[in-house]
Write an enzyme that holds these catalytic residues in place. Structure first.
Site, PDB file in Angstrom:
ATOM      1  N   ARG A 101       0.845  -1.189   0.000  1.00  0.00           N
ATOM      2  CA  ARG A 101       0.000   0.000   0.000  1.00  0.00           C
ATOM      3  C   ARG A 101       0.881   1.240   0.000  1.00  0.00           C
ATOM      4  O   ARG A 101       1.950   1.264   0.612  1.00  0.00           O
ATOM      5  CB  ARG A 101      -0.933   0.016   1.213  1.00  0.00           C
ATOM      6  CG  ARG A 101      -2.003  -1.049   1.146  1.00  0.00           C
ATOM      7  CD  ARG A 101      -2.983  -0.744   0.004  1.00  0.00           C
ATOM      8  NE  ARG A 101      -4.001  -1.755  -0.118  1.00  0.00           N
ATOM      9  CZ  ARG A 101      -4.128  -2.548  -1.183  1.00  0.00           C
ATOM     10  NH1 ARG A 101      -3.278  -2.463  -2.182  1.00  0.00           N
ATOM     11  NH2 ARG A 101      -5.096  -3.430  -1.233  1.00  0.00           N
ATOM     12  N   GLU A 136      -2.965   8.557  -5.395  1.00  0.00           N
ATOM     13  CA  GLU A 136      -3.304   7.941  -6.683  1.00  0.00           C
ATOM     14  C   GLU A 136      -4.539   8.615  -7.243  1.00  0.00           C
ATOM     15  O   GLU A 136      -5.520   8.797  -6.511  1.00  0.00           O
ATOM     16  CB  GLU A 136      -3.548   6.440  -6.513  1.00  0.00           C
ATOM     17  CG  GLU A 136      -2.290   5.673  -6.157  1.00  0.00           C
ATOM     18  CD  GLU A 136      -2.532   4.172  -5.967  1.00  0.00           C
ATOM     19  OE1 GLU A 136      -3.697   3.737  -5.972  1.00  0.00           O
ATOM     20  OE2 GLU A 136      -1.551   3.459  -5.815  1.00  0.00           O
ATOM     21  N   HIS A 142      -1.334   0.702 -10.714  1.00  0.00           N
ATOM     22  CA  HIS A 142      -2.003  -0.198  -9.771  1.00  0.00           C
ATOM     23  C   HIS A 142      -2.633  -1.400 -10.498  1.00  0.00           C
ATOM     24  O   HIS A 142      -3.796  -1.729 -10.301  1.00  0.00           O
ATOM     25  CB  HIS A 142      -3.069   0.552  -8.973  1.00  0.00           C
ATOM     26  CG  HIS A 142      -3.330  -0.080  -7.646  1.00  0.00           C
ATOM     27  ND1 HIS A 142      -3.326   0.624  -6.489  1.00  0.00           N
ATOM     28  CD2 HIS A 142      -3.582  -1.355  -7.279  1.00  0.00           C
ATOM     29  CE1 HIS A 142      -3.586  -0.173  -5.470  1.00  0.00           C
ATOM     30  NE2 HIS A 142      -3.739  -1.381  -5.933  1.00  0.00           N
TER      31      HIS A 142
END
Length: 161
Positions: free
Chosen positions: A73, A102, A121
């Site tokens: 993460r 993000e 991602h």
């Protein structure tokens, strides 16, 4: 040219997994792992204990040639410290599937560094994962119409069957 590739994998976990250890897989305390590893893969989850747990002090313990990979993460790494470590040569490079922010803005410093690779991602975007997610989606349609609970429902408290 001939290269020697180490077949030793070091791991660190809050709970040591002795049953998995072998000649090839060995437990290491974080300072030892940082000092020895050529590649470090962060798979930490996001929680109060892991928030910003990888900072400049961590990067300074790593080899200057290390490749730091984050598939955990984004908020487990202090982004400014990662940038500093990359810019000053504290570490050799980074491959990031996640970031603290993000999506990253177009002018973000990480996007300007030549020793960084960033994916949007999609590290888990494999054929097997897509097939599994498709099967879950189909099962959820059946569950929805038969009054059964949904699989992997993020907010079951608002689901009305």
């Amino acid at each position: 040219m001939r290269m020697l590739i180490s077949r030793k994998v070091l791991y660190h976990n809050r709970h040591r997994r002795c049953e998995l250890e072998s000649n090839m897989l060995q437990y290491a305390a974080l300072p030892e792992l940082y000092r020895q590893a050529d590649v470090i893969i962060n798979v930490l989850p996001s929680n109060a204990d892991t928030y910003h747990s990888i900072a400049l002090a961590s990067f300074r313990q790593m080899k200057h040639t290390v490749l730091f990979i984050n598939i955990g993460r984004g908020d487990t790494v202090v982004t400014a410290d990662l940038i500093t470590a990359l810019q000053t040569g504290e570490i050799g490079g980074a491959a990031l599937d996640v970031a603290e922010q993000e999506p990253l803005p177009a002018d973000h410093p990480l996007l300007q560094l030549s020793n960084v690779i960033i994916t949007p991602h999609i590290g888990s975007d494999t054929e097997k994962t897509r097939q599994r997610k498709s099967a879950i989606a189909i099962q959820n349609i059946f569950n929805c119409f038969s009054g059964k609970p949904l699989i992997d429902c993020v907010n079951p408290e608002v689901w009305h069957s």
